[in-house]
Design a protein around this motif. Structure first.
Motif, PDB file in Angstrom:
ATOM      1  N   ALA A  38      -6.454   5.473   8.657  1.00 20.37           N
ATOM      2  CA  ALA A  38      -5.635   6.331   9.408  1.00 20.37           C
ATOM      3  C   ALA A  38      -4.377   5.336   9.493  1.00 20.37           C
ATOM      4  O   ALA A  38      -3.174   5.767   9.402  1.00 20.37           O
ATOM      5  CB  ALA A  38      -6.056   6.750  10.846  1.00 20.37           C
ATOM      6  N   ALA A  41      -2.349   5.101   6.044  1.00 24.50           N
ATOM      7  CA  ALA A  41      -1.849   6.383   5.881  1.00 24.50           C
ATOM      8  C   ALA A  41      -0.759   6.644   6.660  1.00 24.50           C
ATOM      9  O   ALA A  41       0.514   6.805   5.980  1.00 24.50           O
ATOM     10  CB  ALA A  41      -2.700   7.687   6.033  1.00 24.50           C
ATOM     11  N   ASP A  42      -0.642   6.189   7.779  1.00 25.97           N
ATOM     12  CA  ASP A  42       0.427   5.938   8.689  1.00 25.97           C
ATOM     13  C   ASP A  42       1.596   5.136   8.133  1.00 25.97           C
ATOM     14  O   ASP A  42       2.518   5.434   8.031  1.00 25.97           O
ATOM     15  CB  ASP A  42       0.516   5.928  10.017  1.00 25.97           C
ATOM     16  CG  ASP A  42      -0.597   6.935  10.650  1.00 25.97           C
ATOM     17  OD1 ASP A  42      -0.511   8.168  10.217  1.00 25.97           O
ATOM     18  OD2 ASP A  42      -1.396   6.944  11.754  1.00 25.97           O
ATOM     19  N   GLY A  46       2.158   8.583   4.542  1.00 21.57           N
ATOM     20  CA  GLY A  46       1.147   9.426   3.889  1.00 21.57           C
ATOM     21  C   GLY A  46       1.644   9.523   2.104  1.00 21.57           C
ATOM     22  O   GLY A  46       1.209  10.702   1.628  1.00 21.57           O
ATOM     23  N   MET A  51      -6.978  11.766  -0.547  1.00 20.10           N
ATOM     24  CA  MET A  51      -7.862  10.686   0.320  1.00 20.10           C
ATOM     25  C   MET A  51      -9.265  11.020   0.101  1.00 20.10           C
ATOM     26  O   MET A  51     -10.000  12.374   0.304  1.00 20.10           O
ATOM     27  CB  MET A  51      -7.424  10.826   1.725  1.00 20.10           C
ATOM     28  CG  MET A  51      -8.559   9.925   2.615  1.00 20.10           C
ATOM     29  SD  MET A  51      -8.170   9.971   4.384  1.00 20.10           S
ATOM     30  CE  MET A  51      -8.995  11.760   4.762  1.00 20.10           C
ATOM     31  N   SER A  53     -13.127  10.021   1.553  1.00 23.32           N
ATOM     32  CA  SER A  53     -13.555   9.510   2.692  1.00 23.32           C
ATOM     33  C   SER A  53     -15.063   9.675   3.141  1.00 23.32           C
ATOM     34  O   SER A  53     -15.473  10.915   2.976  1.00 23.32           O
ATOM     35  CB  SER A  53     -12.800   9.686   4.038  1.00 23.32           C
ATOM     36  OG  SER A  53     -13.295   9.224   5.186  1.00 23.32           O
ATOM     37  N   HIS A  68      -6.671  13.801  11.306  1.00 20.90           N
ATOM     38  CA  HIS A  68      -5.465  13.029  11.431  1.00 20.90           C
ATOM     39  C   HIS A  68      -4.564  13.155  10.211  1.00 20.90           C
ATOM     40  O   HIS A  68      -3.336  13.489  10.384  1.00 20.90           O
ATOM     41  CB  HIS A  68      -5.910  11.545  11.762  1.00 20.90           C
ATOM     42  CG  HIS A  68      -4.760  10.519  11.971  1.00 20.90           C
ATOM     43  ND1 HIS A  68      -4.005  10.503  13.060  1.00 20.90           N
ATOM     44  CD2 HIS A  68      -4.108   9.869  10.699  1.00 20.90           C
ATOM     45  CE1 HIS A  68      -2.952   9.541  12.509  1.00 20.90           C
ATOM     46  NE2 HIS A  68      -2.966   9.354  11.305  1.00 20.90           N
ATOM     47  N   VAL A  69      -5.112  12.832   9.195  1.00 23.21           N
ATOM     48  CA  VAL A  69      -4.411  12.939   8.088  1.00 23.21           C
ATOM     49  C   VAL A  69      -3.913  14.621   7.621  1.00 23.21           C
ATOM     50  O   VAL A  69      -2.619  14.526   7.374  1.00 23.21           O
ATOM     51  CB  VAL A  69      -5.221  12.373   6.776  1.00 23.21           C
ATOM     52  CG1 VAL A  69      -4.592  12.799   5.364  1.00 23.21           C
ATOM     53  CG2 VAL A  69      -5.594  10.940   6.871  1.00 23.21           C
ATOM     54  N   LYS A  72      -1.010  15.299   9.700  1.00 25.94           N
ATOM     55  CA  LYS A  72       0.438  14.572   9.713  1.00 25.94           C
ATOM     56  C   LYS A  72       0.990  14.812   8.127  1.00 25.94           C
ATOM     57  O   LYS A  72       2.203  14.675   8.099  1.00 25.94           O
ATOM     58  CB  LYS A  72       0.271  13.138  10.073  1.00 25.94           C
ATOM     59  CG  LYS A  72      -0.018  12.959  11.466  1.00 25.94           C
ATOM     60  CD  LYS A  72      -0.118  11.540  11.854  1.00 25.94           C
ATOM     61  CE  LYS A  72       1.226  10.877  12.099  1.00 25.94           C
ATOM     62  NZ  LYS A  72       1.211   9.580  12.583  1.00 25.94           N
ATOM     63  N   TYR A  73       0.106  14.627   7.336  1.00 29.57           N
ATOM     64  CA  TYR A  73       0.290  14.712   5.805  1.00 29.57           C
ATOM     65  C   TYR A  73      -0.343  15.773   4.894  1.00 29.57           C
ATOM     66  O   TYR A  73      -1.318  15.560   4.243  1.00 29.57           O
ATOM     67  CB  TYR A  73      -0.077  13.221   5.270  1.00 29.57           C
ATOM     68  CG  TYR A  73       0.357  12.193   6.126  1.00 29.57           C
ATOM     69  CD1 TYR A  73       1.733  11.966   6.380  1.00 29.57           C
ATOM     70  CD2 TYR A  73      -0.496  11.415   6.689  1.00 29.57           C
ATOM     71  CE1 TYR A  73       2.186  10.833   7.001  1.00 29.57           C
ATOM     72  CE2 TYR A  73      -0.205  10.463   7.697  1.00 29.57           C
ATOM     73  CZ  TYR A  73       1.228  10.206   7.790  1.00 29.57           C
ATOM     74  OH  TYR A  73       1.488   9.182   8.587  1.00 29.57           O
ATOM     75  N   ILE A  76      -1.611  15.690   1.209  1.00 30.20           N
ATOM     76  CA  ILE A  76      -2.721  14.882   0.786  1.00 30.20           C
ATOM     77  C   ILE A  76      -3.896  15.699   0.601  1.00 30.20           C
ATOM     78  O   ILE A  76      -4.369  16.476   1.378  1.00 30.20           O
ATOM     79  CB  ILE A  76      -3.019  13.864   1.704  1.00 30.20           C
ATOM     80  CG1 ILE A  76      -1.671  12.940   1.959  1.00 30.20           C
ATOM     81  CG2 ILE A  76      -4.368  12.970   1.293  1.00 30.20           C
ATOM     82  CD1 ILE A  76      -1.872  11.366   2.776  1.00 30.20           C
ATOM     83  N   ILE A  78      -7.989  16.159   0.621  1.00 32.82           N
ATOM     84  CA  ILE A  78      -8.882  15.392   1.095  1.00 32.82           C
ATOM     85  C   ILE A  78     -10.272  15.839   0.516  1.00 32.82           C
ATOM     86  O   ILE A  78     -10.832  17.196   0.580  1.00 32.82           O
ATOM     87  CB  ILE A  78      -9.055  15.742   2.897  1.00 32.82           C
ATOM     88  CG1 ILE A  78      -7.692  15.405   3.306  1.00 32.82           C
ATOM     89  CG2 ILE A  78      -9.973  15.129   3.434  1.00 32.82           C
ATOM     90  CD1 ILE A  78      -7.437  15.789   4.669  1.00 32.82           C
TER      91      ILE A  78
END
Length: 136
Positions: A38, A41-42, A46, A51, A53, A68-69, A72-73, A76, A78
């Motif tokens: 995280a 990424a921040d 981003g 991503m 995970s 979280h990702v 904010k982004y 992306i 996932i």
């Protein structure tokens, strides 16, 4: 090729994934837990295409990291991975946020095919999860 953030607490799995993705030509940044991923990424604002995970990790698990990702982004892609059936069920509620869940153990071919599909925006199998499948 793509820029990929990997979050995986198991060193051997992390090394396998990083090696496979790097050999395929992707730029890979790997972290050993969700909290560090995280932060990365921040710090990178981003600037990742995808991503990958693990779900079950100490500090911040993959579900919290995905939330979280995605918040904010949202661009992306996932993909989550897990070796635990109960963790896959936890990811089921994230249908709108994640592309898919890949189940461990997976082969090199399985991993690369899933990442290629995600990056190309191909729909996932009917039994799979994912926002890309919902968009098709």
């Amino acid at each position: 090729m793509a820029r990929i953030l990997v979050a995986e607490d198991d060193p051997s799995v992390r090394a396998f994934v990083v090696s496979a993705l790097t050999m395929k030509g992707h730029e890979v940044v790997a972290e050993e837990d969700g909290g560090l991923a995280a932060e990365t990424a921040d710090a990178e604002n981003g600037r990742f295409d995808l991503m990958l995970s693990d779900i079950k990790m100490p500090i911040m698990d993959g579900i919290a990291l995905a939330l979280h990702v995605a918040a904010k982004y949202p661009d992306i892609i996932i993909v989550l991975m897990t070796g635990f059936a109960d963790q896959r069920e936890r990811a089921h509620g994230l249908d709108a946020l994640i592309y898919d869940v890949i189940v461990k153990p997976f082969t090199l071919a399985d991993l690369l095919a899933k990442i290629d599909d995600a990056l190309e925006g191909k729909p996932v199998e009917v039994v799979s999860l994912g926002r890309r499948a919902l968009e098709q």
